[in-house]
Design a protein around this motif. Structure first.
Motif, mmCIF file in Angstrom:
data_model
loop_
_atom_site.group_PDB
_atom_site.id
_atom_site.type_symbol
_atom_site.label_atom_id
_atom_site.label_comp_id
_atom_site.label_asym_id
_atom_site.label_seq_id
_atom_site.Cartn_x
_atom_site.Cartn_y
_atom_site.Cartn_z
ATOM 1 N N MET A 40 8.602 -2.066 12.159
ATOM 2 C CA MET A 40 7.915 -3.339 11.953
ATOM 3 C C MET A 40 8.891 -4.522 12.005
ATOM 4 O O MET A 40 9.770 -4.641 11.156
ATOM 5 C CB MET A 40 7.207 -3.326 10.595
ATOM 6 C CG MET A 40 6.234 -2.175 10.410
ATOM 7 S SD MET A 40 4.722 -2.402 11.322
ATOM 8 C CE MET A 40 3.988 -3.749 10.443
ATOM 9 N N VAL A 41 8.688 -5.401 12.980
ATOM 10 C CA VAL A 41 9.536 -6.579 13.127
ATOM 11 C C VAL A 41 8.633 -7.810 13.141
ATOM 12 O O VAL A 41 7.684 -7.895 13.925
ATOM 13 C CB VAL A 41 10.354 -6.498 14.438
ATOM 14 C CG1 VAL A 41 11.164 -7.760 14.653
ATOM 15 C CG2 VAL A 41 11.255 -5.273 14.423
ATOM 16 N N ALA A 43 0.845 -3.716 21.124
ATOM 17 C CA ALA A 43 2.110 -3.432 20.447
ATOM 18 C C ALA A 43 2.299 -4.279 19.188
ATOM 19 O O ALA A 43 3.324 -4.180 18.527
ATOM 20 C CB ALA A 43 3.278 -3.674 21.396
ATOM 21 N N SER A 44 1.310 -5.107 18.865
ATOM 22 C CA SER A 44 1.460 -6.006 17.724
ATOM 23 C C SER A 44 0.228 -5.974 16.832
ATOM 24 O O SER A 44 -0.816 -5.458 17.213
ATOM 25 C CB SER A 44 1.696 -7.441 18.218
ATOM 26 O OG SER A 44 0.550 -7.922 18.894
ATOM 27 N N LYS A 94 4.501 1.987 5.258
ATOM 28 C CA LYS A 94 4.437 3.452 5.182
ATOM 29 C C LYS A 94 3.546 4.058 6.262
ATOM 30 O O LYS A 94 3.742 5.204 6.660
ATOM 31 C CB LYS A 94 3.984 3.895 3.800
ATOM 32 C CG LYS A 94 5.039 3.697 2.741
ATOM 33 C CD LYS A 94 4.639 4.356 1.442
ATOM 34 C CE LYS A 94 5.707 4.153 0.390
ATOM 35 N NZ LYS A 94 7.005 4.719 0.748
ATOM 36 N N ILE A 95 2.584 3.306 6.756
ATOM 37 C CA ILE A 95 1.737 3.806 7.844
ATOM 38 C C ILE A 95 2.586 4.006 9.104
ATOM 39 O O ILE A 95 2.436 4.985 9.821
ATOM 40 C CB ILE A 95 0.557 2.843 8.117
ATOM 41 C CG1 ILE A 95 -0.384 2.821 6.913
ATOM 42 C CG2 ILE A 95 -0.184 3.229 9.401
ATOM 43 C CD1 ILE A 95 -1.445 1.732 6.973
ATOM 44 N N PHE A 96 3.514 3.094 9.344
ATOM 45 C CA PHE A 96 4.377 3.175 10.513
ATOM 46 C C PHE A 96 5.592 4.074 10.280
ATOM 47 O O PHE A 96 6.128 4.648 11.223
ATOM 48 C CB PHE A 96 4.872 1.770 10.911
ATOM 49 C CG PHE A 96 3.841 0.960 11.630
ATOM 50 C CD1 PHE A 96 3.826 0.903 13.018
ATOM 51 C CD2 PHE A 96 2.879 0.262 10.930
ATOM 52 C CE1 PHE A 96 2.871 0.151 13.687
ATOM 53 C CE2 PHE A 96 1.919 -0.494 11.590
ATOM 54 C CZ PHE A 96 1.916 -0.541 12.974
ATOM 55 N N TYR A 113 3.427 -8.969 13.354
ATOM 56 C CA TYR A 113 4.459 -7.942 13.485
ATOM 57 C C TYR A 113 4.354 -7.291 14.850
ATOM 58 O O TYR A 113 3.259 -7.182 15.416
ATOM 59 C CB TYR A 113 4.260 -6.837 12.434
ATOM 60 C CG TYR A 113 4.886 -7.111 11.105
ATOM 61 C CD1 TYR A 113 6.216 -6.762 10.857
ATOM 62 C CD2 TYR A 113 4.157 -7.696 10.073
ATOM 63 C CE1 TYR A 113 6.786 -6.989 9.616
ATOM 64 C CE2 TYR A 113 4.733 -7.927 8.839
ATOM 65 C CZ TYR A 113 6.052 -7.571 8.615
ATOM 66 O OH TYR A 113 6.625 -7.798 7.386
ATOM 67 N N VAL A 114 5.487 -6.814 15.342
ATOM 68 C CA VAL A 114 5.539 -6.037 16.570
ATOM 69 C C VAL A 114 6.051 -4.648 16.224
ATOM 70 O O VAL A 114 6.969 -4.499 15.409
ATOM 71 C CB VAL A 114 6.458 -6.709 17.619
ATOM 72 C CG1 VAL A 114 6.718 -5.797 18.803
ATOM 73 C CG2 VAL A 114 5.848 -8.010 18.091
ATOM 74 N N ASN A 115 5.436 -3.637 16.839
ATOM 75 C CA ASN A 115 5.922 -2.262 16.739
ATOM 76 C C ASN A 115 7.155 -2.185 17.637
ATOM 77 O O ASN A 115 7.055 -2.266 18.860
ATOM 78 C CB ASN A 115 4.837 -1.290 17.200
ATOM 79 C CG ASN A 115 5.241 0.142 17.034
ATOM 80 O OD1 ASN A 115 5.813 0.523 16.027
ATOM 81 N ND2 ASN A 115 4.919 0.951 18.031
#
Length: 134
Positions: free
Chosen positions: A50-51, A81-82, A37-39, A103-105
């Motif tokens: 989120m990946v 980015a992560s 939810k933050i992203f 995770y990566v953005n």
């Protein structure tokens, strides 16, 4: 830290009487809902950010049906980015699982990673893991 209580289900219990190891990654992901939810506050899959690029789970003790499990999730490291998570699953006074997940953005429309915005980084910093007597 983010905390989530899981009620183990009968269907997650295997033939040896404990929660099956294939269930644990699903529980860990459930413990990340507030982080997602933050992203992406609207949980909009068209704007999902989120990946997972790496996940490691260590099984320290068995988890059983009939007693709640507590998922704890911290931010261990914030990169450009992560981000790396440190996670635990407890049942009662027993730490049963430790995990590390990266995770990566990720921009799904452009199929590439993007820097984590400073506004999100500042929120993530409120959940940093501080190793104390581990």
């Amino acid at each position: 830290m983010f905390e989530t209580i899981i009620q183990p289900r009968v269907s997650e219990t295997d033939g040896v009487g404990h929660i099956n190891n294939t269930t644990i990654p699903v529980w860990l992901e459930a413990g990340r809902n507030e982080l997602f939810k933050i992203f992406n506050p609207e949980d909009d899959f068209e704007n999902w950010r989120m990946v997972i690029v790496k996940s490691c789970v260590e099984y320290k003790a068995q988890i059983y049906f009939g007693k709640d499990a507590l998922i704890k999730c911290w931010i261990k490291r914030i990169g450009n980015a992560s981000l790396e998570l440190y996670e635990e699953i407890w049942q009662g006074n027993t730490k049963c699982i430790t995990a590390s997940t990266i995770y990566v953005n990720f921009n799904t429309q452009e199929q590439k990673s993007e820097p984590i915005p400073p506004s999100i980084k500042s929120v993530l910093e409120n959940h940093l893991y501080e190793e104390v007597g581990q």
